[in-house]
Design a protein around this motif. Sequence first.
Motif, PDB file in Angstrom:
ATOM      1  N   PRO A 185       0.813  -1.216   0.000  1.00 58.35           N
ATOM      2  CA  PRO A 185       0.000   0.000   0.000  1.00 58.35           C
ATOM      3  C   PRO A 185       0.846   1.266   0.000  1.00 58.35           C
ATOM      4  O   PRO A 185       0.487   2.260  -0.642  1.00 58.35           O
ATOM      5  N   VAL A 186       1.967   1.237   0.713  1.00 56.59           N
ATOM      6  CA  VAL A 186       2.837   2.414   0.769  1.00 56.59           C
ATOM      7  C   VAL A 186       3.401   2.717  -0.616  1.00 56.59           C
ATOM      8  O   VAL A 186       3.394   3.872  -1.070  1.00 56.59           O
ATOM      9  N   LEU A 187       3.884   1.692  -1.311  1.00 56.81           N
ATOM     10  CA  LEU A 187       4.463   1.894  -2.638  1.00 56.81           C
ATOM     11  C   LEU A 187       3.430   2.423  -3.625  1.00 56.81           C
ATOM     12  O   LEU A 187       3.704   3.371  -4.374  1.00 56.81           O
ATOM     13  N   PHE A 194       4.172  -6.990  -6.840  1.00 60.78           N
ATOM     14  CA  PHE A 194       2.716  -6.960  -6.665  1.00 60.78           C
ATOM     15  C   PHE A 194       2.165  -5.563  -6.924  1.00 60.78           C
ATOM     16  O   PHE A 194       1.089  -5.402  -7.528  1.00 60.78           O
ATOM     17  N   SER A 195       2.898  -4.543  -6.490  1.00 56.07           N
ATOM     18  CA  SER A 195       2.434  -3.169  -6.661  1.00 56.07           C
ATOM     19  C   SER A 195       2.383  -2.776  -8.137  1.00 56.07           C
ATOM     20  O   SER A 195       1.418  -2.157  -8.598  1.00 56.07           O
ATOM     21  N   VAL A 196       3.432  -3.129  -8.879  1.00 57.32           N
ATOM     22  CA  VAL A 196       3.442  -2.811 -10.309  1.00 57.32           C
ATOM     23  C   VAL A 196       2.332  -3.563 -11.029  1.00 57.32           C
ATOM     24  O   VAL A 196       1.656  -3.014 -11.910  1.00 57.32           O
ATOM     25  N   ALA A 198      -2.852  -3.305 -13.761  1.00 58.76           N
ATOM     26  CA  ALA A 198      -4.224  -3.801 -13.867  1.00 58.76           C
ATOM     27  C   ALA A 198      -5.241  -2.677 -13.742  1.00 58.76           C
ATOM     28  O   ALA A 198      -6.369  -2.799 -14.239  1.00 58.76           O
ATOM     29  N   ALA A 199      -4.874  -1.592 -13.068  1.00 62.41           N
ATOM     30  CA  ALA A 199      -5.777  -0.450 -12.927  1.00 62.41           C
ATOM     31  C   ALA A 199      -5.875   0.367 -14.214  1.00 62.41           C
ATOM     32  O   ALA A 199      -6.662   1.309 -14.287  1.00 62.41           O
ATOM     33  N   ALA A 234      -6.142   1.693  -7.658  1.00 54.66           N
ATOM     34  CA  ALA A 234      -5.061   0.797  -7.248  1.00 54.66           C
ATOM     35  C   ALA A 234      -4.805   0.904  -5.749  1.00 54.66           C
ATOM     36  O   ALA A 234      -4.468  -0.090  -5.092  1.00 54.66           O
ATOM     37  N   GLY A 235      -4.961   2.112  -5.195  1.00 57.85           N
ATOM     38  CA  GLY A 235      -4.770   2.285  -3.757  1.00 57.85           C
ATOM     39  C   GLY A 235      -5.750   1.474  -2.938  1.00 57.85           C
ATOM     40  O   GLY A 235      -5.382   0.834  -1.945  1.00 57.85           O
TER      41      GLY A 235
END
Length: 295
Positions: free
Chosen positions: A111-113, A170-172, A177-178, A247-248
Amino acid sequence: MPTLRTTPVSGVSFLIVAGVLWGTGGLLGSLFGAAAGLSPLAVATYRLGVGGLLIVGYLLVNGSVLPRGGAAWRRIAATGLLAALFQVSYFTAVSLTSVSLATLVTIGSSPVLVLLVRRRHAGRRQLGAVAPALLGLALLVGLPADGPAAPGAGALLAGSAFALLAAAGFSVMTLLAARPVPGLDAATTTGLGFTIGGAVLLPVAAATAGVGFAVDARSIALLVALALVPTAVAYTCYFRGLRSASAGVGVLMALLEPLTAAVLAALLLGERLGVAGVAGGLLLGVALVPAARSA
């Protein structure tokens, strides 16, 4: 496959379902690994590959055609490679440190990234949910205890780096995907992407811990459950939810995974959370409510 129209509310619902279903992955993965005598990396390889193939089979039966265009295939390939990166980095972090620390750093950093990248688009409710949610996560999963079995400074540093790499993967994947590709749906992305990811991990797992196991009804049933519930269905729901929710919100709802896993462990395995764990679970759950309503 027919395209379903999603709204922000339905998008969050898909994300919540994904987070809850992911929570079954640890239990099913450990049961499959024990039944088949496989390493965590081999379990992850089967999870990705078989999960992807199950979706591909479903799409073929329903007459779906392969996507066209370079943009669609680039997205599919990126999803597969990022999923493979996430899996191998996470389990490397576990091997160097512990499940609790790898989970805390990987899931807590995501979540931070994402919110750092999307800070201009993040709402107050999302930003306000991060700190209490991460505190709840820390209380829920705990920290590795000191002692003779505790990792040394070098292993701790390397394990944390791999956990951050898993979080970045996972973040990328979430940020991509968003931003949907026209003509490419969530099921096709998951099915083809994870099949590619499993194929990428296969030689790594085979060369390190091995992937062979004695086939029996129990191991096959557990493999199908692992590949279907927390993989094929969960990730398809996640990617579909990100078509309308941010995404957040997506990475915050992913925090439902350790919460669900802890509840299942307490109900099915008789594990006790303790006061800190119960407090952390409640804090985590409460913190995610305003984030879900911010979509």
